[in-house]
Design a protein around this motif. Sequence first.
Motif, PDB file in Angstrom:
ATOM      1  N   GLY A  64       0.813  -1.197   0.000  1.00  0.00           N
ATOM      2  CA  GLY A  64       0.000   0.000   0.000  1.00  0.00           C
ATOM      3  C   GLY A  64       0.849   1.249   0.000  1.00  0.00           C
ATOM      4  N   PRO A  65       0.262   2.398   0.362  1.00  0.00           N
ATOM      5  CA  PRO A  65       1.022   3.647   0.397  1.00  0.00           C
ATOM      6  C   PRO A  65       1.981   3.665   1.576  1.00  0.00           C
ATOM      7  CG  PRO A  65      -1.169   3.997   1.289  1.00  0.00           C
ATOM      8  CD  PRO A  65      -1.136   2.574   0.764  1.00  0.00           C
ATOM      9  N   GLU A  66       2.806   4.702   1.635  1.00  0.00           N
ATOM     10  CA  GLU A  66       3.722   4.817   2.768  1.00  0.00           C
ATOM     11  C   GLU A  66       2.917   4.881   4.066  1.00  0.00           C
ATOM     12  OE1 GLU A  66       5.204   9.112   3.295  1.00  0.00           O
ATOM     13  OE2 GLU A  66       5.057   8.845   1.121  1.00  0.00           O
ATOM     14  N   ALA A  67       3.561   4.483   5.163  1.00  0.00           N
ATOM     15  CA  ALA A  67       2.864   4.301   6.432  1.00  0.00           C
ATOM     16  C   ALA A  67       2.074   5.542   6.853  1.00  0.00           C
ATOM     17  CB  ALA A  67       3.875   3.921   7.519  1.00  0.00           C
ATOM     18  N   ALA A  68       2.602   6.724   6.577  1.00  0.00           N
ATOM     19  CA  ALA A  68       1.938   7.951   7.009  1.00  0.00           C
ATOM     20  C   ALA A  68       0.593   8.168   6.312  1.00  0.00           C
ATOM     21  CB  ALA A  68       2.847   9.151   6.741  1.00  0.00           C
ATOM     22  N   LEU A  69       0.386   7.514   5.162  1.00  0.00           N
ATOM     23  CA  LEU A  69      -0.849   7.698   4.400  1.00  0.00           C
ATOM     24  C   LEU A  69      -1.851   6.567   4.608  1.00  0.00           C
ATOM     25  CD1 LEU A  69       0.695   8.918   0.999  1.00  0.00           C
ATOM     26  CD2 LEU A  69      -0.195  10.315   2.892  1.00  0.00           C
ATOM     27  N   LEU A  70      -1.525   5.598   5.461  1.00  0.00           N
ATOM     28  CA  LEU A  70      -2.395   4.440   5.634  1.00  0.00           C
ATOM     29  C   LEU A  70      -3.742   4.789   6.252  1.00  0.00           C
ATOM     30  CD1 LEU A  70       0.025   1.596   6.809  1.00  0.00           C
ATOM     31  CD2 LEU A  70      -1.267   1.706   4.674  1.00  0.00           C
ATOM     32  N   LEU A  71      -3.791   5.870   7.023  1.00  0.00           N
ATOM     33  CA  LEU A  71      -5.047   6.231   7.681  1.00  0.00           C
ATOM     34  C   LEU A  71      -6.154   6.521   6.663  1.00  0.00           C
ATOM     35  CD1 LEU A  71      -3.827   8.498  10.637  1.00  0.00           C
ATOM     36  CD2 LEU A  71      -4.804   6.197  10.781  1.00  0.00           C
ATOM     37  N   ALA A  72      -5.759   6.919   5.461  1.00  0.00           N
ATOM     38  CA  ALA A  72      -6.748   7.242   4.429  1.00  0.00           C
ATOM     39  C   ALA A  72      -7.029   6.060   3.509  1.00  0.00           C
ATOM     40  CB  ALA A  72      -6.253   8.432   3.603  1.00  0.00           C
ATOM     41  N   GLU A  73      -6.509   4.891   3.834  1.00  0.00           N
ATOM     42  CA  GLU A  73      -6.643   3.712   2.970  1.00  0.00           C
ATOM     43  C   GLU A  73      -7.789   2.840   3.485  1.00  0.00           C
ATOM     44  OE1 GLU A  73      -5.639   1.574  -0.355  1.00  0.00           O
ATOM     45  OE2 GLU A  73      -4.607   3.394   0.316  1.00  0.00           O
ATOM     46  N   PRO A  74      -8.878   2.664   2.730  1.00  0.00           N
ATOM     47  CA  PRO A  74     -10.031   1.887   3.213  1.00  0.00           C
ATOM     48  C   PRO A  74      -9.684   0.454   3.599  1.00  0.00           C
ATOM     49  CG  PRO A  74     -10.617   3.134   1.245  1.00  0.00           C
ATOM     50  CD  PRO A  74      -9.140   3.275   1.411  1.00  0.00           C
ATOM     51  N   GLU A  75      -8.850  -0.214   2.802  1.00  0.00           N
ATOM     52  CA  GLU A  75      -8.518  -1.604   3.124  1.00  0.00           C
ATOM     53  C   GLU A  75      -7.690  -1.681   4.401  1.00  0.00           C
ATOM     54  OE1 GLU A  75      -8.294  -5.879   2.503  1.00  0.00           O
ATOM     55  OE2 GLU A  75      -9.723  -4.248   2.179  1.00  0.00           O
ATOM     56  N   ALA A  76      -6.823  -0.712   4.606  1.00  0.00           N
ATOM     57  CA  ALA A  76      -6.047  -0.685   5.855  1.00  0.00           C
ATOM     58  C   ALA A  76      -6.976  -0.537   7.055  1.00  0.00           C
ATOM     59  CB  ALA A  76      -5.031   0.456   5.819  1.00  0.00           C
ATOM     60  N   GLU A  77      -7.979   0.310   6.927  1.00  0.00           N
ATOM     61  CA  GLU A  77      -8.937   0.497   8.019  1.00  0.00           C
ATOM     62  C   GLU A  77      -9.715  -0.792   8.271  1.00  0.00           C
ATOM     63  OE1 GLU A  77     -10.768   1.897  11.154  1.00  0.00           O
ATOM     64  OE2 GLU A  77      -9.145   2.949  10.095  1.00  0.00           O
ATOM     65  N   ARG A  78     -10.107  -1.475   7.208  1.00  0.00           N
ATOM     66  CA  ARG A  78     -10.837  -2.747   7.364  1.00  0.00           C
ATOM     67  C   ARG A  78      -9.974  -3.776   8.093  1.00  0.00           C
ATOM     68  NH1 ARG A  78     -12.125  -7.798   4.740  1.00  0.00           N
ATOM     69  NH2 ARG A  78     -10.307  -7.650   3.358  1.00  0.00           N
ATOM     70  N   LEU A  79      -8.700  -3.851   7.734  1.00  0.00           N
ATOM     71  CA  LEU A  79      -7.805  -4.829   8.352  1.00  0.00           C
ATOM     72  C   LEU A  79      -7.538  -4.488   9.819  1.00  0.00           C
ATOM     73  CD1 LEU A  79      -5.268  -5.357   5.412  1.00  0.00           C
ATOM     74  CD2 LEU A  79      -7.150  -6.859   6.103  1.00  0.00           C
ATOM     75  N   ARG A  80      -7.401  -3.197  10.126  1.00  0.00           N
ATOM     76  CA  ARG A  80      -7.213  -2.796  11.529  1.00  0.00           C
ATOM     77  C   ARG A  80      -8.443  -3.161  12.368  1.00  0.00           C
ATOM     78  NH1 ARG A  80      -4.022   1.773   9.596  1.00  0.00           N
ATOM     79  NH2 ARG A  80      -5.961   2.859   9.069  1.00  0.00           N
ATOM     80  N   ALA A  81      -9.625  -2.918  11.803  1.00  0.00           N
ATOM     81  CA  ALA A  81     -10.860  -3.250  12.535  1.00  0.00           C
ATOM     82  C   ALA A  81     -10.969  -4.754  12.753  1.00  0.00           C
ATOM     83  CB  ALA A  81     -12.067  -2.736  11.754  1.00  0.00           C
ATOM     84  N   LEU A  82     -10.573  -5.543  11.760  1.00  0.00           N
ATOM     85  CA  LEU A  82     -10.613  -6.992  11.903  1.00  0.00           C
ATOM     86  C   LEU A  82      -9.631  -7.459  12.970  1.00  0.00           C
ATOM     87  CD1 LEU A  82     -11.625  -9.759  10.952  1.00  0.00           C
ATOM     88  CD2 LEU A  82      -9.844  -9.711   9.183  1.00  0.00           C
ATOM     89  N   ALA A  83      -8.436  -6.863  12.996  1.00  0.00           N
ATOM     90  CA  ALA A  83      -7.452  -7.227  14.021  1.00  0.00           C
ATOM     91  C   ALA A  83      -7.976  -6.937  15.420  1.00  0.00           C
ATOM     92  CB  ALA A  83      -6.141  -6.486  13.762  1.00  0.00           C
ATOM     93  N   GLU A  84      -8.674  -5.814  15.596  1.00  0.00           N
ATOM     94  CA  GLU A  84      -9.296  -5.491  16.885  1.00  0.00           C
ATOM     95  C   GLU A  84     -10.340  -6.541  17.237  1.00  0.00           C
ATOM     96  OE1 GLU A  84      -8.768  -3.253  19.117  1.00  0.00           O
ATOM     97  OE2 GLU A  84      -7.548  -1.685  18.177  1.00  0.00           O
ATOM     98  N   GLU A  85     -11.159  -6.883  16.252  1.00  0.00           N
ATOM     99  CA  GLU A  85     -12.222  -7.866  16.472  1.00  0.00           C
ATOM    100  C   GLU A  85     -11.658  -9.226  16.863  1.00  0.00           C
ATOM    101  OE1 GLU A  85     -15.230 -10.269  13.525  1.00  0.00           O
ATOM    102  OE2 GLU A  85     -14.956  -8.124  13.156  1.00  0.00           O
ATOM    103  N   CYS A  86     -10.521  -9.588  16.272  1.00  0.00           N
ATOM    104  CA  CYS A  86      -9.910 -10.896  16.545  1.00  0.00           C
ATOM    105  C   CYS A  86      -9.006 -10.867  17.775  1.00  0.00           C
ATOM    106  CB  CYS A  86      -9.101 -11.359  15.331  1.00  0.00           C
ATOM    107  SG  CYS A  86     -10.100 -11.730  13.872  1.00  0.00           S
ATOM    108  N   GLY A  87      -8.825  -9.703  18.371  1.00  0.00           N
ATOM    109  CA  GLY A  87      -7.997  -9.600  19.566  1.00  0.00           C
ATOM    110  C   GLY A  87      -6.510  -9.667  19.299  1.00  0.00           C
ATOM    111  N   VAL A  88      -6.080  -9.296  18.086  1.00  0.00           N
ATOM    112  CA  VAL A  88      -4.652  -9.391  17.747  1.00  0.00           C
ATOM    113  C   VAL A  88      -4.087  -8.046  17.305  1.00  0.00           C
ATOM    114  CG1 VAL A  88      -4.792 -11.835  17.133  1.00  0.00           C
ATOM    115  CG2 VAL A  88      -5.157 -10.084  15.354  1.00  0.00           C
ATOM    116  N   ALA A  89      -4.776  -6.964  17.598  1.00  0.00           N
ATOM    117  CA  ALA A  89      -4.320  -5.654  17.130  1.00  0.00           C
ATOM    118  C   ALA A  89      -2.917  -5.326  17.634  1.00  0.00           C
ATOM    119  CB  ALA A  89      -5.300  -4.567  17.575  1.00  0.00           C
TER     120      ALA A  89
END
Length: 411
Positions: A254-279
């Motif tokens: 994906g984009p450089e780390a500083a731009l990940l906050l605006a990436e929809p797939e990155a947000e989906r993966l972060r939410a899934l990690a929270e849901e799975c307890g592995v964030a």
Amino acid sequence: MSTSHPTAGRVAMVSEHASPLAALGGPDAGGQNVYVAQLAGRLVRRGHEVTVYTRRDDPRLPERVTTPEGFQVVHVPAGPAAPIPKDELPPYMPEFGDFLARQWATRPPDVVHAHFWMSGWAALSGAYGLDVPVVQTFHALGTVKRRYQGAADTSPRDRVAIETVIGRECDRIIATCEDEVAELEAMGLSRDRISVVPCGVDPEQFAPVAGARRPASAPRRLLAVGRLVPRKGFDRAIRALADVPDAELLIAGGPEAALLLAEPEAERLRALAEECGVADRMTLLGGVSRERMPGLISSADLVLSLPRYEPFGIVPVEAMACGAPVLATAVGGQLDTVVDGVTGRLVPADDDHDLGATVRGLLADPRLLARYGAQGRRRVLARYTWDRVAEGVMRAYSAVSSVPSLSGALR
């Protein structure tokens, strides 16, 4: 570079959306860009004169650039000189083809190699009436994308029909794996006009990095690499991590780390990690440069390549080149590159497979993983170097043109 060897042939490559000069990591910049750049460079080293035609997507780009590797890149004026998603490019292919026709009318190439279906469309138009053979590499097929993405497929509705016409009209097709051959045959295209030549890797750049492995006391490291799009299966890796204690998962892409906050797939993966307890054990690295990638791969205990479908899949090959064991889904080119039980493990692409148990079993056997890594490196050196790829491509060229299958010593 020595000039003692005569030019073996004039090769025109058409790569409408994937410039060999592009920075990797964008939505339409990835393996095809690398393939075109590496193949063009290897053909120049064999004495060929190579010109790559790609669409101008920035008004500041010069018309023609000579690369350090010796091939030329021509920026074709077709549509606005601005970035356009590749699925929106078809209306500009007639203009692209007209440009090629004008370029080739006075000095036609000996062979044209088109990359992706729209490039084939433009190349066949540009070569019409010139008695210039066109070789086609699709890199991805609309039939596969439609099957797996369904209503989410953003390809033009007539993509499959146009691909079929291109397959019939071109002089030869280069498929990257046997799975693609089966798809092409299902489209009604003849097997005897298809050559199989895989994608490649630079085994000097992608090589085991000494000292990259972490101490035994550190958490086991799982690594997944690729564009941040749902089909790459990073969600499967996150769900598996929940069943693998004392392990961390790094996702590079994906984009450089500083731009990940605006990436929809990155947000989906972060939410899934929270849901799975592995964030706390999952890290999105963002884009990682190719210079840093060998060290990152070499630091991994296991590389996960879990796409739901994959035309070829260069990540397992780059991992094997670095001596890293691979766990991959049994799809597309990964069926060819990863030898189950020899260089890694292949698992079904469906979500019913207990991926966590497979990962736990592999991490529990470091000797097995080391053996997989060593065998993977040997397999890459035998089959997947860019020099091997160039040899296979030249054989395909020679089947339909005057370009010899073997030319000049390497320069």
